[in-house]
Design a protein around this motif. Sequence first.
Motif, mmCIF file in Angstrom:
data_model
loop_
_atom_site.group_PDB
_atom_site.id
_atom_site.type_symbol
_atom_site.label_atom_id
_atom_site.label_comp_id
_atom_site.label_asym_id
_atom_site.label_seq_id
_atom_site.Cartn_x
_atom_site.Cartn_y
_atom_site.Cartn_z
ATOM 1 N N LEU A 29 0.804 -1.216 0.000
ATOM 2 C CA LEU A 29 0.000 0.000 0.000
ATOM 3 C C LEU A 29 0.845 1.277 0.000
ATOM 4 N N THR A 30 2.154 1.136 -0.025
ATOM 5 C CA THR A 30 3.019 2.318 0.000
ATOM 6 C C THR A 30 3.569 2.676 -1.380
ATOM 7 N N VAL A 31 3.372 1.813 -2.351
ATOM 8 C CA VAL A 31 3.923 2.083 -3.685
ATOM 9 C C VAL A 31 3.056 3.096 -4.412
ATOM 10 N N PRO A 32 3.657 3.962 -5.215
ATOM 11 C CA PRO A 32 2.866 4.895 -6.036
ATOM 12 C C PRO A 32 2.269 4.177 -7.240
ATOM 13 N N VAL A 33 1.097 4.617 -7.633
ATOM 14 C CA VAL A 33 0.393 4.028 -8.778
ATOM 15 C C VAL A 33 0.273 5.086 -9.861
ATOM 16 N N GLN A 34 0.605 4.711 -11.085
ATOM 17 C CA GLN A 34 0.489 5.655 -12.200
ATOM 18 C C GLN A 34 -0.959 5.699 -12.665
ATOM 19 N N ILE A 35 -1.579 6.859 -12.501
ATOM 20 C CA ILE A 35 -2.982 7.018 -12.879
ATOM 21 C C ILE A 35 -3.096 7.305 -14.372
ATOM 22 N N VAL A 36 -2.378 8.338 -14.789
ATOM 23 C CA VAL A 36 -2.239 8.682 -16.202
ATOM 24 C C VAL A 36 -0.754 8.891 -16.442
ATOM 25 N N PRO A 37 -0.314 8.883 -17.689
ATOM 26 C CA PRO A 37 1.118 9.056 -17.948
ATOM 27 C C PRO A 37 1.707 10.282 -17.245
#
Length: 305
Positions: free
Chosen positions: A126-134
Motif C-alpha cells: 500500500l506504499t507504492v505509487p500508482v500511475q494514474i495517467v502518464p
Amino acid sequence: MLLVVEQFLNGLQFGLLLFLLAAGLTLVFGIMDLVNLAHGSLYMMGAYFAATFVAWTGSFVLGIVLALGATLLLGILLEVVALRHLYGRDHLDHVLATFGLILFFNDLVRLVWGPAGLALPLPTWLTVPVQIVPGVFYPAYRLAIIAVALAVALMLYLVVMRTRIGMLIRAGASNREMIGALGINIKLLYTLVFGLGAALAGLAGLMQAPILTVQIGMGENILILAFVVIVIGGIGSIRGAFVAAILVGMIDTLGRAFLPDLLRRILSSAAASTAAPALSSMLIYLLMAIVLVARPEGLFPANRR
C-alpha cells in the motif's frame, strides 16, 4: 497541471473520509433525532483499535477488520447503556451528555494507551505509487481509501433506499410511533442504526490513522466539518451528505494548496501561509451560510417516503 490533478484527488479522498463520518452522524441525527457530539470519539476509537489490532496480529487487513468490528460493538454498547435514555429529551440534554462522553473517551484513551500518539504503519503493497495517467503517480493507499469509501457509499445508499431495513429506518424517522404500533422493535432498530453510524465513524478514523498520528482528541476538529456537511447536504440525507462532503473536501484541500500562492501577490510569504487555511475555512462556512439562506432544509432534503 500535475499538481492540480494530485490536489484534486487529495480533495476527493478527504471529502470521502468526511462522508463516512458525516453519513453516520446524519443517520443518527436525522433518524433518531439525537445530537451526538461523541461521534468524533468513535472516529478516534476506530483509529486506536486499528493501531492496536494491527500491532497484535501483525496483519494490516485482519487488524482493520477487527477494529471495525470493535467499533461497531462499542457503538451498540454505548447506545444501550447511555444514549437510549436520551431519546425524546431536549437537544441541550443530548449536547451535555455526549460532551461528557467526549471527556470520558479522552480520559479512557489516556488511561489505556497513554498520552503519546500511536502510529499505524502501512504494508509494503500500500506504499507504492500508482500511475494514474502518464506522468501522474498517486499513493496506492490514498487510492484504496477512495475505492473503499465509494463502495461503502454505494452500499449504504442501496441499504437505506432499496431494502426493507432501509424502509423501516426511513419510516422510523418520519413516524416512530406508527412503526412501533406495527410491531417493529423501534429500540432494536435504533440500536442497529447507531451501531452502523459508529462503524462508519470508526472506518473513517482507521483509514485516516496511517496518514495522521493517532492521538487523543483527533476526532473533535473533523467533527465540526462533519456537522457542516450534514447542514449543507440536508439532515438525514445520505445523498446530501455525499455531495456536501465532496464539496467541503475540495474547498478545504484546494484552498490550502493554491490560496497561499494567490495571497503572496498581496501579502508576505509568512502572512499568506497563515491566512490561507483560515480563508479556506471561511469559504466553507460561507457556503454553509448561503445554503442556509437559500435552502434551509439543505441541498438534498431526506426523502423518507
